[in-house]
Motif scaffolding. Sequence first.
Motif, PDB file in Angstrom:
ATOM      1  N   ASP A 167       0.843  -1.196   0.000  1.00 35.52           N
ATOM      2  CA  ASP A 167       0.000   0.000   0.000  1.00 35.52           C
ATOM      3  C   ASP A 167       0.875   1.242   0.000  1.00 35.52           C
ATOM      4  OD1 ASP A 167      -2.393  -1.327  -0.061  1.00 35.52           O
ATOM      5  OD2 ASP A 167      -2.871  -1.025   2.053  1.00 35.52           O
ATOM      6  N   HIS A 168       0.376   2.307  -0.605  1.00 39.19           N
ATOM      7  CA  HIS A 168       1.175   3.529  -0.737  1.00 39.19           C
ATOM      8  C   HIS A 168       1.519   4.176   0.611  1.00 39.19           C
ATOM      9  CE1 HIS A 168      -2.889   5.205  -0.527  1.00 39.19           C
ATOM     10  NE2 HIS A 168      -2.322   6.327  -0.131  1.00 39.19           N
ATOM     11  N   ASN A 169       0.702   3.985   1.633  1.00 38.85           N
ATOM     12  CA  ASN A 169       0.970   4.601   2.939  1.00 38.85           C
ATOM     13  C   ASN A 169       1.478   3.589   3.977  1.00 38.85           C
ATOM     14  OD1 ASN A 169      -1.431   3.257   3.169  1.00 38.85           O
ATOM     15  ND2 ASN A 169      -2.501   4.889   4.244  1.00 38.85           N
TER      16      ASN A 169
END
Length: 141
Positions: A101-103
């Motif tokens: 996931d990007h975060n």
Amino acid sequence: MKKLKIKLVAFKGAGEEIFEKGLKMLDECIGEERFQMEEIHPDVLFFVTGGSENEAAQTTLKLKHVELWAHEEDNSYASATETKAFLNKHDITSFLRNIYDHNFKENVELLQNVIQASKTLNNQQLGLLGEVSDWLIASNI
């Protein structure tokens, strides 16, 4: 910052190369300086492959809360979601995260901060001086 204690889980009889793959994935996602391996009381279970639900369940039944990390290959996410359902059923707090996931890195930093704060507050005492104010209607001790 304190290192996260992580246990890798994979199908029964998985070879060393499977676990090396998992370590490489973690190193790429968060860096090896942020974690250490822990078999008994991990902060995180990382599902390297599917077929690891029983091992995950045996580990987590001793815990109050745990992070579950997975990825989209080798039935990792399927195993993690099955384990998450098991933990929900047994009232064990858990969070499921995809390591891609990007975060994800920000969530790892947050988890490290929460664990550190929890350790700092452990065995602390809270006291009340004086009486509870009569205008507090929802904050009675």
